[in-house]
Design a protein around this motif. Structure first.
Motif, PDB file in Angstrom:
ATOM      1  N   VAL A 113      37.675 -53.038   3.370  1.00  0.00           N
ATOM      2  CA  VAL A 113      37.163 -54.333   2.248  1.00  0.00           C
ATOM      3  C   VAL A 113      37.868 -53.905   1.023  1.00  0.00           C
ATOM      4  O   VAL A 113      38.288 -54.723   0.191  1.00  0.00           O
ATOM      5  N   PHE A 114      37.647 -52.586   0.806  1.00  0.00           N
ATOM      6  CA  PHE A 114      38.500 -52.077  -0.819  1.00  0.00           C
ATOM      7  C   PHE A 114      40.138 -52.427  -0.393  1.00  0.00           C
ATOM      8  O   PHE A 114      39.956 -52.983  -1.729  1.00  0.00           O
ATOM      9  N   ALA A 115      40.551 -52.438  -0.054  1.00  0.00           N
ATOM     10  CA  ALA A 115      41.604 -52.548   0.058  1.00  0.00           C
ATOM     11  C   ALA A 115      42.496 -54.035   0.164  1.00  0.00           C
ATOM     12  O   ALA A 115      43.371 -54.042  -0.713  1.00  0.00           O
ATOM     13  N   ARG A 116      41.408 -55.203   0.227  1.00  0.00           N
ATOM     14  CA  ARG A 116      41.122 -56.405   0.294  1.00  0.00           C
ATOM     15  C   ARG A 116      40.885 -56.594  -0.922  1.00  0.00           C
ATOM     16  O   ARG A 116      41.350 -57.707  -1.881  1.00  0.00           O
ATOM     17  N   THR A 117      39.790 -55.868  -1.897  1.00  0.00           N
ATOM     18  CA  THR A 117      38.814 -56.610  -2.424  1.00  0.00           C
ATOM     19  C   THR A 117      39.065 -55.760  -3.819  1.00  0.00           C
ATOM     20  O   THR A 117      38.757 -56.044  -5.515  1.00  0.00           O
ATOM     21  N   GLY A 118      39.350 -54.123  -3.647  1.00  0.00           N
ATOM     22  CA  GLY A 118      39.649 -53.486  -4.574  1.00  0.00           C
ATOM     23  C   GLY A 118      37.990 -53.473  -5.212  1.00  0.00           C
ATOM     24  O   GLY A 118      37.112 -52.391  -5.853  1.00  0.00           O
ATOM     25  N   ASN A 119      37.018 -53.238  -4.197  1.00  0.00           N
ATOM     26  CA  ASN A 119      35.336 -53.060  -4.215  1.00  0.00           C
ATOM     27  C   ASN A 119      35.069 -51.680  -3.070  1.00  0.00           C
ATOM     28  O   ASN A 119      35.445 -52.552  -1.869  1.00  0.00           O
ATOM     29  N   ALA A 120      34.028 -50.601  -3.481  1.00  0.00           N
ATOM     30  CA  ALA A 120      33.291 -50.448  -2.479  1.00  0.00           C
ATOM     31  C   ALA A 120      31.740 -51.177  -1.835  1.00  0.00           C
ATOM     32  O   ALA A 120      31.642 -51.518  -2.801  1.00  0.00           O
ATOM     33  N   MET A 121      31.857 -49.898  -1.150  1.00  0.00           N
ATOM     34  CA  MET A 121      29.826 -50.542  -0.422  1.00  0.00           C
ATOM     35  C   MET A 121      29.456 -49.266  -0.996  1.00  0.00           C
ATOM     36  O   MET A 121      29.786 -48.188  -1.158  1.00  0.00           O
ATOM     37  N   PHE A 122      28.365 -50.187  -0.942  1.00  0.00           N
ATOM     38  CA  PHE A 122      27.390 -48.841  -1.451  1.00  0.00           C
ATOM     39  C   PHE A 122      25.490 -50.020  -0.575  1.00  0.00           C
ATOM     40  O   PHE A 122      25.992 -51.219  -0.187  1.00  0.00           O
ATOM     41  N   PRO A 123      24.337 -49.194  -0.573  1.00  0.00           N
ATOM     42  CA  PRO A 123      23.098 -49.849   0.347  1.00  0.00           C
ATOM     43  C   PRO A 123      22.633 -50.820  -0.504  1.00  0.00           C
ATOM     44  O   PRO A 123      22.799 -51.984   0.207  1.00  0.00           O
ATOM     45  N   GLY A 124      22.857 -50.888  -1.690  1.00  0.00           N
ATOM     46  CA  GLY A 124      22.085 -51.998  -2.738  1.00  0.00           C
ATOM     47  C   GLY A 124      23.362 -53.127  -2.986  1.00  0.00           C
ATOM     48  O   GLY A 124      23.272 -54.311  -3.791  1.00  0.00           O
ATOM     49  N   CYS A 125      24.706 -53.783  -2.645  1.00  0.00           N
ATOM     50  CA  CYS A 125      25.500 -54.306  -2.356  1.00  0.00           C
ATOM     51  C   CYS A 125      25.026 -55.674  -1.354  1.00  0.00           C
ATOM     52  O   CYS A 125      25.002 -55.266  -0.456  1.00  0.00           O
ATOM     53  N   PRO A 126      25.638 -56.914  -1.994  1.00  0.00           N
ATOM     54  CA  PRO A 126      25.587 -57.935  -0.970  1.00  0.00           C
ATOM     55  C   PRO A 126      25.952 -57.772   1.012  1.00  0.00           C
ATOM     56  O   PRO A 126      25.611 -58.157   1.656  1.00  0.00           O
ATOM     57  N   GLY A 331      21.394 -42.763  -2.587  1.00  0.00           N
ATOM     58  CA  GLY A 331      22.307 -41.927  -3.103  1.00  0.00           C
ATOM     59  C   GLY A 331      22.852 -43.000  -3.663  1.00  0.00           C
ATOM     60  O   GLY A 331      22.343 -42.938  -4.841  1.00  0.00           O
ATOM     61  N   GLU A 332      24.134 -42.451  -4.025  1.00  0.00           N
ATOM     62  CA  GLU A 332      25.096 -42.152  -5.196  1.00  0.00           C
ATOM     63  C   GLU A 332      26.022 -43.799  -4.085  1.00  0.00           C
ATOM     64  O   GLU A 332      26.570 -43.531  -3.298  1.00  0.00           O
ATOM     65  N   ARG A 333      26.487 -44.356  -5.372  1.00  0.00           N
ATOM     66  CA  ARG A 333      27.982 -45.181  -5.436  1.00  0.00           C
ATOM     67  C   ARG A 333      29.189 -45.241  -5.892  1.00  0.00           C
ATOM     68  O   ARG A 333      30.346 -45.507  -5.257  1.00  0.00           O
ATOM     69  N   GLU A 338      27.835 -41.694  -1.559  1.00  0.00           N
ATOM     70  CA  GLU A 338      27.185 -40.985  -0.342  1.00  0.00           C
ATOM     71  C   GLU A 338      25.465 -41.418  -0.357  1.00  0.00           C
ATOM     72  O   GLU A 338      25.197 -40.975  -1.024  1.00  0.00           O
ATOM     73  N   PRO A 339      25.410 -42.526   0.103  1.00  0.00           N
ATOM     74  CA  PRO A 339      24.393 -42.864   0.740  1.00  0.00           C
ATOM     75  C   PRO A 339      23.534 -41.630   1.012  1.00  0.00           C
ATOM     76  O   PRO A 339      21.539 -41.827   0.479  1.00  0.00           O
ATOM     77  N   ALA A 340      23.583 -39.938   1.530  1.00  0.00           N
ATOM     78  CA  ALA A 340      22.803 -39.254   1.800  1.00  0.00           C
ATOM     79  C   ALA A 340      22.114 -38.632   0.281  1.00  0.00           C
ATOM     80  O   ALA A 340      21.821 -37.259   0.218  1.00  0.00           O
ATOM     81  N   ALA A 341      23.049 -39.157  -0.854  1.00  0.00           N
ATOM     82  CA  ALA A 341      23.131 -37.849  -1.933  1.00  0.00           C
ATOM     83  C   ALA A 341      21.247 -37.403  -2.357  1.00  0.00           C
ATOM     84  O   ALA A 341      21.048 -38.617  -2.847  1.00  0.00           O
ATOM     85  N   ARG A 342      21.740 -36.539  -2.498  1.00  0.00           N
ATOM     86  CA  ARG A 342      19.939 -36.340  -4.040  1.00  0.00           C
ATOM     87  C   ARG A 342      19.934 -35.700  -4.596  1.00  0.00           C
ATOM     88  O   ARG A 342      21.194 -34.724  -4.626  1.00  0.00           O
ATOM     89  N   ALA A 343      18.562 -35.892  -5.605  1.00  0.00           N
ATOM     90  CA  ALA A 343      18.450 -35.027  -7.157  1.00  0.00           C
ATOM     91  C   ALA A 343      18.664 -33.233  -6.510  1.00  0.00           C
ATOM     92  O   ALA A 343      18.187 -33.090  -5.819  1.00  0.00           O
ATOM     93  N   GLU A 344      19.285 -32.327  -7.189  1.00  0.00           N
ATOM     94  CA  GLU A 344      18.260 -31.116  -7.148  1.00  0.00           C
ATOM     95  C   GLU A 344      18.501 -30.536  -8.436  1.00  0.00           C
ATOM     96  O   GLU A 344      19.746 -30.650  -9.661  1.00  0.00           O
ATOM     97  N   ILE A 345      17.618 -29.728  -8.244  1.00  0.00           N
ATOM     98  CA  ILE A 345      16.788 -28.778  -9.821  1.00  0.00           C
ATOM     99  C   ILE A 345      16.807 -27.386  -9.180  1.00  0.00           C
ATOM    100  O   ILE A 345      16.355 -27.354  -8.525  1.00  0.00           O
ATOM    101  N   THR A 346      17.822 -26.789 -10.177  1.00  0.00           N
ATOM    102  CA  THR A 346      18.141 -24.969  -9.572  1.00  0.00           C
ATOM    103  C   THR A 346      18.088 -23.896 -11.444  1.00  0.00           C
ATOM    104  O   THR A 346      18.104 -25.143 -12.335  1.00  0.00           O
TER     105      THR A 346
END
Length: 470
Positions: A113-126, A331-333, A338-346
Motif C-alpha cells: 500500500v505504501f508503494a502505491r500511495t506513499g502512506n503507512a498503516m497505523f491502527p487508527g487509520c481507515p 503504539g506509534e505511527r 510500532e503498534p506495541a510501542a509504550r512509554a518508558e520513564i527511567t
C-alpha cells in the motif's frame, strides 16, 4: 467576515477573521472522547451539534462572506444515507485494529500500500479500522452509506454534499498520480467490496451552501478541507519545498513540504495531497503530543497553568530523568510504525522532583518532534502552532532541541487554513504572518543535540523489546 470551523479531537472551535486575517472572535465547545479497552470513540451527533453551536455564536453577531470546515483526520465515521451516524465514530487514536496492522506488516500488505500511495498503516487509520469492522461488525458497514472523515460529517450535515478532499483521502487509499482511490490498495487490504463507502474525492475542494437550519445566511459559500494538519500548514504559510510545520497539540504533527511523493522508501509516514499537484506534505505525525504531558501532569497533581514554573524548576536534562513519550494505547505511527510501542520513564530516584518528571516528559516530546521532522525532510523554515505554544518555557525548549528559530503561527492556524483553502481572493501573506519568532540558545541547543543522540539510541533499544514482546 470569514469563518473557519475547526473540529478537533478535544475541542470544537469556530474563528472569525476580517479580510486582512485579523482574528475577530473565537467560540469553542469541548468534545468528549469515549475510552475503554484500547478503544477511543466519539458521538458524531455531539460533534455536529457543537459545530453548529460555535458557528451560531459567531454568525449571530455579523454576517459572514464565506465559511470553511476543517477537523481531525483519520478514524472512521460511519453515516447512513441521511448522514446520520450508524455507530459511534472511531477515533484516529483507537487501538483495536493493532493486530491487523501487525498482520499486514508481516504479510507485506503495508509495504504494498505504501508503494502505491506513499502512506503507512497505523491502527487508527481507515484501512485497518474498516477491515476490523468488516470482520467484527459487518452489519454496521452494511447499514452505512459512507465511511466518512470528521470534517466531512459536519460539512455534509451543513450542506447535504457527500464528498471528501484529497488530503483526507490520502491516507491510505489515494493514488498520488490520479488523485483518486487506488483499486489495488483497496484490494490489498481486502476491502474492494466496501469501496462504495468511500465518498467521492472533490478536486478542488468540496463546496456547497448551507441547508435550512444551519446558522449561516442562505447562499453562503462553504468549503470542506483540507483536514486539520494540512489546514494548519496553509494557515501558517508553510507552502514551499523544505519548509516545515510542527503542531504541538493532542498529537505531535510534524511535516515538511515536498514537490513529489517518495514511494520507494520504507513504509513510514504519510504524503498528504495539497491544492497543488506539485506540492505534497510529507507527514510524520506522532501519536501523542500534549496528551502525554496531560497524563503526567494529572499524575503529579499539576495542570498546564503550572507548566512554566515546573520547567523553570528543573535544569536541562531533568537531573537524569528520561522519558520515551509513547503513551498511546495504539503504539506509534511516525517516524516508525510500532503498534506495541509504550512509554518508558527511567532515571528516577528518591531525589527526583515533580518538576524533573514534567521537564523530562517535555524534553522527550521535543526529541520525538525532532525525530519526526528529520524523517520528514525539514531543511528550511519551521513554523509552529497548537496549544503547546502557549507555554513560553516549553516553546523555548522546542527551539533549543530543534536548534532553529520557530515561527509561531498566528492564532487559530487551522481555521485560517480552512478559510484560505476556499480561494476567496484573500491576501495569504497577511493572513499567514507569524505572531512571533523564538530563537534557540546556542549553549542549550548543543546540550540537547547530544541528548537527542542518546534519545535515538534508547528508541532503537526499546523497539527491539517491543518487537520481541509481540
Amino acid at each position: 467576515m470569514y469563518v473557519g470551523i475547526d473540529v478537533g479531537t478535544s475541542v470544537v472551535k469556530a474563528a472569525a477573521f476580517d479580510e486582512d486575517g485579523r482574528a475577530l472572535a473565537v467560540e469553542s465547545r469541548p468534545a468528549r472522547t469515549l475510552r475503554g479497552d484500547a478503544r477511543v470513540e466519539q458521538d458524531a451527533e455531539e460533534v455536529v451539534a457543537a459545530a453548529g453551536e460555535v458557528l451560531g455564536a459567531l454568525t449571530a453577531r455579523r454576517r459572514p462572506a464565506a465559511a470553511g470546515v476543517t477537523g481531525q483526520g483519520d478514524g472512521v465515521w460511519l453515516l447512513d444515507g441521511r448522514a446520520r451516524p450508524v455507530r459511534p465514530a472511531i477515533s484516529w487514536m483507537d487501538g483495536r485494529a493493532a493486530a491487523i496492522v501487525t498482520e499486514w506488516t508481516a504479510s507485506g500488505v503495508a509495504a504494498e500500500v505504501f508503494a502505491r500511495t506513499g502512506n503507512a498503516m497505523f491502527p487508527g487509520c481507515p484501512a485497518p479500522l474498516l477491515a476490523w469492522l468488516d470482520r467484527h461488525e459487518p452489519a454496521a458497514l452494511d447499514a452505512a452509506a459512507t465511511a466518512a472523515y470528521c470534517k466531512d460529517v459536519v460539512f455534509q450535515r451543513f450542506t447535504g454534499v457527500r464528498a471528501t478532499d484529497a488530503s483526507d483521502a490520502s491516507v491510505p487509499f489515494l493514488d498520488p498520480r490520479t488523485r483518486d482511490y487506488d483499486p489495488g490498495a483497496l484490494a490489498a487490504c481486502g476491502l474492494s467490496h466496501r469501496a462504495d463507502l468511500l465518498a467521492p474525492v472533490a478536486v478542488p475542494l468540496p463546496r456547497g451552501v448551507p441547508l435550512d437550519g444551519v446558522p449561516l445566511p442562505p447562499g453562503t459559500p462553504v468549503t470542506a478541507g483540507p483536514f486539520d494538519v494540512p489546514a494548519c500548514a496553509l494557515g501558517a504559510g508553510v507552502t514551499e519545498p523544505g519548509d516545515g510545520l510542527l503542531i504541538i497539540g493532542t498529537t505531535l504533527a510534524c511535516l515538511a513540504v515536498v514537490d513529489e511523493p517518495a514511494l520507494d522508501g520504507p513504509p513510514t509516514g504519510f504524503h498528504f495531497a495539497t491544492g497543488r499537484p506539485d506540492r505534497w506534505l510529507r507527514g510524520m505525525p506522532a501519536m501523542v503530543g500534549t496528551a502525554a504531558l496531560e497524563w503526567v501532569l494529572a499524575r503529579v497533581g499539576a495542570s498546564h497553568r503550572d507548566l512554566d514554573g515546573l520547567l523553570a524548576a528543573s535544569p536541562p536534562g531533568a537531573r537524569g530523568v528520561r522519558v520515551l513519550p509513547f503513551f498511546s494505547p495504539s503504539g506509534e505511527r511516525a517516524p516508525f510504525v510500532e503498534p506495541a510501542a509504550r512509554a518508558e520513564i527511567t532515571g528516577v530516584s528518591l531525589e527526583t522532583t515533580t518538576a524533573d518528571l514534567v521537564r523530562a516528559t517535555c524534553e522527550g516530546i521535543a526529541y520525538a518532534a525532532r525525530h519526526c521532522l528529520d524523517a520528514a525532510g525539514l531543511r528550511g523554515a519551521l513554523s509552529v502552532a497548537g496549544g503547546g505554544t502557549r507555554s513560553a518555557r516549553w516553546l523555548e525548549l522546542f527551539a533549543d532541541v530543534l536548534g532553529r528559530p520557530l515561527r509561531v503561527a498566528a492564532e487559530e492556524a487551522g481555521a485560517r487554513g480552512a478559510v484560505l483553502a476556499g480561494g476567496h481572493g484573500l491576501d495569504a501573506a497577511a493572513w499567514t504572518r507569524p505572531a512571533s519568532v523564538r530563537d534557540p540558545d546556542a549553549a542549550r541547543a548543543a546540550f540537547h543535540d547530544a541528548e537527542y543522540r542518546e534519545y535515538l539510541a534508547r528508541v532503537e533499544t526499546a523497539r527491539e523489546r517491543w518487537r520481541a514482546a509481540l
